[in-house]
Write a protein that holds these residues in place. Structure first.
Motif, PDB file in Angstrom:
ATOM      1  N   ILE A 149       0.870  -1.181   0.000  1.00 14.93           N
ATOM      2  CA  ILE A 149       0.000   0.000   0.000  1.00 14.93           C
ATOM      3  C   ILE A 149       0.902   1.224   0.000  1.00 14.93           C
ATOM      4  CG2 ILE A 149      -1.817   1.265   1.185  1.00 14.93           C
ATOM      5  CD1 ILE A 149      -2.758  -1.322   2.425  1.00 14.93           C
ATOM      6  N   CYS A 150       1.001   1.864  -1.156  1.00 14.60           N
ATOM      7  CA  CYS A 150       1.926   2.994  -1.335  1.00 14.60           C
ATOM      8  C   CYS A 150       1.139   4.294  -1.208  1.00 14.60           C
ATOM      9  CB  CYS A 150       2.593   2.885  -2.705  1.00 14.60           C
ATOM     10  SG  CYS A 150       3.895   4.097  -2.955  1.00 14.60           S
ATOM     11  N   ILE A 151       1.501   5.104  -0.207  1.00 14.13           N
ATOM     12  CA  ILE A 151       0.742   6.314   0.116  1.00 14.13           C
ATOM     13  C   ILE A 151       1.597   7.544  -0.153  1.00 14.13           C
ATOM     14  CG2 ILE A 151      -0.659   7.464   1.863  1.00 14.13           C
ATOM     15  CD1 ILE A 151      -0.604   4.790   3.442  1.00 14.13           C
ATOM     16  N   ILE A 181      -0.289  -4.180  -5.733  1.00 14.61           N
ATOM     17  CA  ILE A 181       0.029  -2.794  -5.377  1.00 14.61           C
ATOM     18  C   ILE A 181      -1.263  -1.994  -5.287  1.00 14.61           C
ATOM     19  CG2 ILE A 181       1.223  -0.682  -6.076  1.00 14.61           C
ATOM     20  CD1 ILE A 181       3.259  -2.478  -7.521  1.00 14.61           C
ATOM     21  N   VAL A 182      -1.377  -1.258  -4.208  1.00 17.60           N
ATOM     22  CA  VAL A 182      -2.496  -0.340  -4.004  1.00 17.60           C
ATOM     23  C   VAL A 182      -1.911   1.056  -3.864  1.00 17.60           C
ATOM     24  CG1 VAL A 182      -4.406   0.299  -2.491  1.00 17.60           C
ATOM     25  CG2 VAL A 182      -3.872  -2.122  -2.879  1.00 17.60           C
ATOM     26  N   ALA A 183      -2.393   1.985  -4.680  1.00 22.89           N
ATOM     27  CA  ALA A 183      -1.897   3.363  -4.647  1.00 22.89           C
ATOM     28  C   ALA A 183      -2.892   4.247  -3.899  1.00 22.89           C
ATOM     29  CB  ALA A 183      -1.696   3.885  -6.066  1.00 22.89           C
ATOM     30  N   VAL A 184      -2.398   4.975  -2.923  1.00 26.24           N
ATOM     31  CA  VAL A 184      -3.208   5.967  -2.221  1.00 26.24           C
ATOM     32  C   VAL A 184      -2.585   7.316  -2.560  1.00 26.24           C
ATOM     33  CG1 VAL A 184      -4.183   6.690  -0.013  1.00 26.24           C
ATOM     34  CG2 VAL A 184      -3.629   4.281  -0.400  1.00 26.24           C
ATOM     35  N   THR A 185      -3.262   8.086  -3.391  1.00 29.34           N
ATOM     36  CA  THR A 185      -2.622   9.246  -3.998  1.00 29.34           C
ATOM     37  C   THR A 185      -3.666  10.278  -4.410  1.00 29.34           C
ATOM     38  OG1 THR A 185      -1.011   9.915  -5.699  1.00 29.34           O
ATOM     39  CG2 THR A 185      -2.628   8.236  -6.330  1.00 29.34           C
ATOM     40  N   ASP A 186      -3.230  11.344  -5.052  1.00 35.18           N
ATOM     41  CA  ASP A 186      -4.153  12.360  -5.565  1.00 35.18           C
ATOM     42  C   ASP A 186      -5.123  11.695  -6.551  1.00 35.18           C
ATOM     43  OD1 ASP A 186      -5.296  14.503  -7.169  1.00 35.18           O
ATOM     44  OD2 ASP A 186      -3.761  15.811  -6.327  1.00 35.18           O
ATOM     45  N   PRO A 187      -6.437  11.886  -6.378  1.00 32.54           N
ATOM     46  CA  PRO A 187      -7.393  11.176  -7.228  1.00 32.54           C
ATOM     47  C   PRO A 187      -7.608  11.789  -8.606  1.00 32.54           C
ATOM     48  CG  PRO A 187      -8.561  12.500  -5.605  1.00 32.54           C
ATOM     49  CD  PRO A 187      -7.092  12.643  -5.297  1.00 32.54           C
ATOM     50  N   SER A 206      -6.756   1.952  -6.456  1.00 32.17           N
ATOM     51  CA  SER A 206      -6.281   3.216  -5.890  1.00 32.17           C
ATOM     52  C   SER A 206      -7.346   3.844  -5.004  1.00 32.17           C
ATOM     53  CB  SER A 206      -5.859   4.194  -6.991  1.00 32.17           C
ATOM     54  OG  SER A 206      -6.949   4.553  -7.797  1.00 32.17           O
ATOM     55  N   PHE A 207      -6.860   4.564  -4.007  1.00 32.51           N
ATOM     56  CA  PHE A 207      -7.694   5.328  -3.091  1.00 32.51           C
ATOM     57  C   PHE A 207      -7.145   6.748  -3.041  1.00 32.51           C
ATOM     58  CE2 PHE A 207      -8.330   0.936  -1.872  1.00 32.51           C
ATOM     59  CZ  PHE A 207      -9.697   0.880  -1.618  1.00 32.51           C
ATOM     60  N   PHE A 220      -8.574  10.358   9.298  1.00 28.29           N
ATOM     61  CA  PHE A 220     -10.030  10.247   9.186  1.00 28.29           C
ATOM     62  C   PHE A 220     -10.504  10.006   7.755  1.00 28.29           C
ATOM     63  CE2 PHE A 220      -9.168  13.106  12.810  1.00 28.29           C
ATOM     64  CZ  PHE A 220      -9.763  12.382  13.826  1.00 28.29           C
ATOM     65  N   CYS A 221      -9.589   9.927   6.786  1.00 28.50           N
ATOM     66  CA  CYS A 221      -9.991   9.705   5.395  1.00 28.50           C
ATOM     67  C   CYS A 221      -9.351   8.420   4.877  1.00 28.50           C
ATOM     68  CB  CYS A 221      -9.639  10.914   4.531  1.00 28.50           C
ATOM     69  SG  CYS A 221      -7.871  11.110   4.182  1.00 28.50           S
ATOM     70  N   GLU A 222      -9.412   8.193   3.583  1.00 27.73           N
ATOM     71  CA  GLU A 222      -8.966   6.918   3.026  1.00 27.73           C
ATOM     72  C   GLU A 222      -7.495   6.624   3.288  1.00 27.73           C
ATOM     73  OE1 GLU A 222     -12.217   6.346  -0.587  1.00 27.73           O
ATOM     74  OE2 GLU A 222     -10.126   6.795  -1.090  1.00 27.73           O
TER      75      GLU A 222
END
Length: 458
Positions: A149-151, A181-187, A206-207, A220-222
Motif C-alpha cells: 500500500i503505497c501512500i 500494489i495499491v496506490a493511495v494518492t491524488d485522485p 487506488s484510493f 479520518f480519510c482513506e
C-alpha cells in the motif's frame, strides 16, 4: 472571551464553507480546509456511503487471501495508520495465526525512513516467509501474497517511494511471491500525479489523498482507513466518535466545548505563563503512537515563524512524547523540578478489557504482597494520579483526557478533539494551522543535493 468567540465563529465558517482566513496552499493559492467534513458519512462528502462500502469490500477481499500488507507512508500517512493499527491489533498481531487474526493479513510499516538495514530485514523476512509458504506448508503450499500500500499524494515522496521501489524490485522476481500494489494518492485523473498515472497504467487499485486534507488530518480519510480496512478496524464506529465530538465542539459555551476549552487553556498557558513545551503522556502501551501522531499535529500546525499578517511571531510549543508509567522513571524528574515551561497531558482508559489482578505470588515477600490484590488497570491509574498530584503541588500545569474504553469510537472522539483544538488555537494565535512552509524549505534544498550525490555515483 472576545477572541475565543471569534475563533469559534471561524470554525463555523470552516465547517460550512471550508474557508480559513488567509490559508494558502504551498503554491500560494487559496485552499479549502475540509477535515471537519470527514466524520460525516454522507452523499457528496469525502467519506460517502459508497466510499465506506468500497473500503469494507476492499478489507474483505484481503481476508484469507493476502498474507502480508506493507504500508508505505511517512508523516500522517504513517503516524495515523500506526495509531489505528496499534489500537486494533497490538504488538503481537504478526505472531498470531491467520485464524487468530480472523483471516486478516500480517501488517508491516515501511517508507517512514530511508533506513537500508530495516528495509533489508523486511525484505529478508518476506522472502523467508514466502519460501516457507511454498515449500514447507504441507497442508496448503501457496505463493505468498504481499500487498504494497503505497501512500503519496505526489508520488515523489523520497522516503516512501525509495522504500517502495527497493521492496518491489527485491520481490518482483521471487517465484514464491505474488505482489499486489495499491496506490493511495491524488485522485485527479485529468492531471494525474506520478503515482496516479502509474496506478492507471498498471490497473492498480487506488484510493484518495484528497485536496483540503493535510497529512496530519488524514487519519479520518482513506489514507488511514485503507489500512484500517485490512485489519478489521471498525471504521464506522471511529468516524461516529469523531462526529459526536464535532457536534459537541459546535457548542458556543466554552465549558461545554472540549476543543475550545483545551485550546484556550493551552494558549493562555503558553502566552501568559511561558509553558512552551507540551508533553503528551498516555497511560497504556498501545497509546504511545497517539503521542507520536500528536507531535506532528502540534508541530506542523502551530510551529510558525510568521502570523497571518506576516508579522514575525515564532509561535508554537515543542512537543514531547512520554508514556506512563515508563517515563515516570525517566522524564518525570524534569517535569517535576525542571524549568516551569511545560504542560503535561495524560490520557487514561477508565475500563480495560480483560483487566488482570496482580496475584500474591510470593506471600513471604511483604513488599510484593503489598502491591497484590488490585488490578493492573487500578495500579496504572494510581501511578497516573500520583504523578498528576505531584505536578499540581509544584505549580506544574497538567491535564487529563479520560477515555471510557480503548475502542474505535472513543479513539475517534479523542483524536478529533485534539485536531479541532489545534484549529481553534491557530485562530487564537493568528497563525495558519493548515500550512507547513518550514517543511517545504528543506524539500527545496534536498532535491538538488540528491542529484549531486547521484552524479558522484556515476
Amino acid at each position: 472571551m472576545p477572541e475565543i468567540k471569534k475563533a469559534h465563529e471561524a470554525m463555523d465558517v470552516m465547517r460550512k464553507t471550508g474557508v480559513i482566513h488567509a490559508h494558502l496552499s504551498k503554491d500560494g493559492t487559496p485552499e479549502k480546509v475540509l477535515f471537519s467534513q470527514l466524520p460525516y458519512i454522507e452523499e457528496g462528502n469525502l467519506n460517502s456511503p459508497e466510499s465506506i462500502a468500497r473500503l469494507k469490500k476492499f478489507g474483505e477481499s484481503a481476508r484469507n487471501r493476502v498474507d502480508a500488507v506493507v504500508s508505505l507512508g511517512i508523516g500522517g500517512s504513517f503516524l495515523g495508520n500506526k495509531v489505528l493499527f496499534d489500537v486494533q491489533c497490538g504488538s503481537y498481531w504478526n505472531l498470531k495465526t491467520k485464524e487468530e487474526r480472523n483471516g486478516y493479513p500480517k501488517v508491516f510499516f515501511s517508507g517512514n525512513n530511508i533506513d537500508p538495514r530495516s528495509t533489508k530485514d523486511l525484505i529478508d523476512y518476506i522472502s523467508h516467509a514466502a519460501d516457507m509458504a511454498m515449500n514447507h506448508d504441507k497442508k496448503n503450499p501457496h505463493k505468498y501474497t504481499v500487498m504494497l500500500i503505497c501512500i503519496s499524494k505526489s508520488g515523489g515522496t523520497l522516503d516512501t517511494m525509495s522504500n517502495f521501489m527497493v521492496i518491489y524490485n527485491a520481490l518482483k522476481d521471487n517465484p514464491n511471491v505474488e505482489i499486489e500494489i495499491v496506490a493511495v494518492t491524488d485522485p485527479n485523473e485529468k492531471k494525474p500525479t506520478l503515482l496516479k498515472k502509474m496506478a492507471m497504467e498498471n490497473n492498480w487499485e487506488s484510493f484518495a489523498v484528497p485536496d483540503g486534507i493535510g497529512g496530519r488530518f488524514t487519519i479520518f480519510c482513506e489514507v488511514g482507513l485503507v489500512l484500517a480496512a485490512v485489519t478489521g478496524f471498525d471504521i464506522e464506529a471511529f468516524l461516529e466518535g469523531a462526529k459526536q465530538m464535532d457536534i459537541a465542539c459546535q457548542n458556543d459555551d466554552i465549558w461545554q466545548n472540549p476543543a475550545m476549552l483545551n485550546a484556550a487553556l493551552k494558549y493562555i498557558a503558553a502566552e501568559k505563563y511561558g509553558r512552551d513545551e507540551e508533553v503528551m503522556m498516555p497511560y497504556g502501551d498501545y497509546l504511545e503512537s497517539v503521542s507520536m501522531w500528536y507531535i506532528q499535529l502540534l508541530a506542523e500546525s502551530l510551529g510558525k515563524q510568521f502570523d497571518k499578517d506576516d508579522k514575525e511571531v515564532c509561535y508554537g510549543r515543542t512537543p514531547i512524547v512520554a508514556l506512563g508509567t515508563r517515563d515516570m522513571h525517566s522524564q518525570t524528574q524534569q517535569h517535576q523540578e525542571g524549568k516551569l515551561n511545560k504542560i503535561v497531558q495524560f490520557i487514561r482508559i477508565n475500563e480495560w478489557d480483560n483487566d488482570i489482578t496482580i496475584p500474591n505470588a510470593f506471600p513471604e515477600a511483604q513488599k510484593l504482597s503489598d502491591i497484590s490484590g488490585v488490578t493492573m488497570g487500578q495500579a496504572l491509574e494510581v501511578a497516573r494520579q500520583s504523578n498528576a498530584d505531584a505536578l499540581t503541588s509544584n505549580k506544574r500545569f497538567n491535564a487529563l483526557f479520560s477515555m471510557p474504553k480503548l475502542d474505535a469510537f472513543n479513539l475517534g472522539q479523542l483524536l478529533y478533539m485534539l485536531a479541532m483544538s489545534i484549529a481553534y488555537e491557530g485562530e487564537l494565535a493568528n497563525v495558519d494551522a493548515f500550512n507547513q512552509p518550514g517543511v517545504e524549505a528543506y524539500k527545496r534544498i534536498m532535491g538538488p543535493k540528491l542529484q549531486e550525490v547521484k552524479a558522484q555515483n556515476k
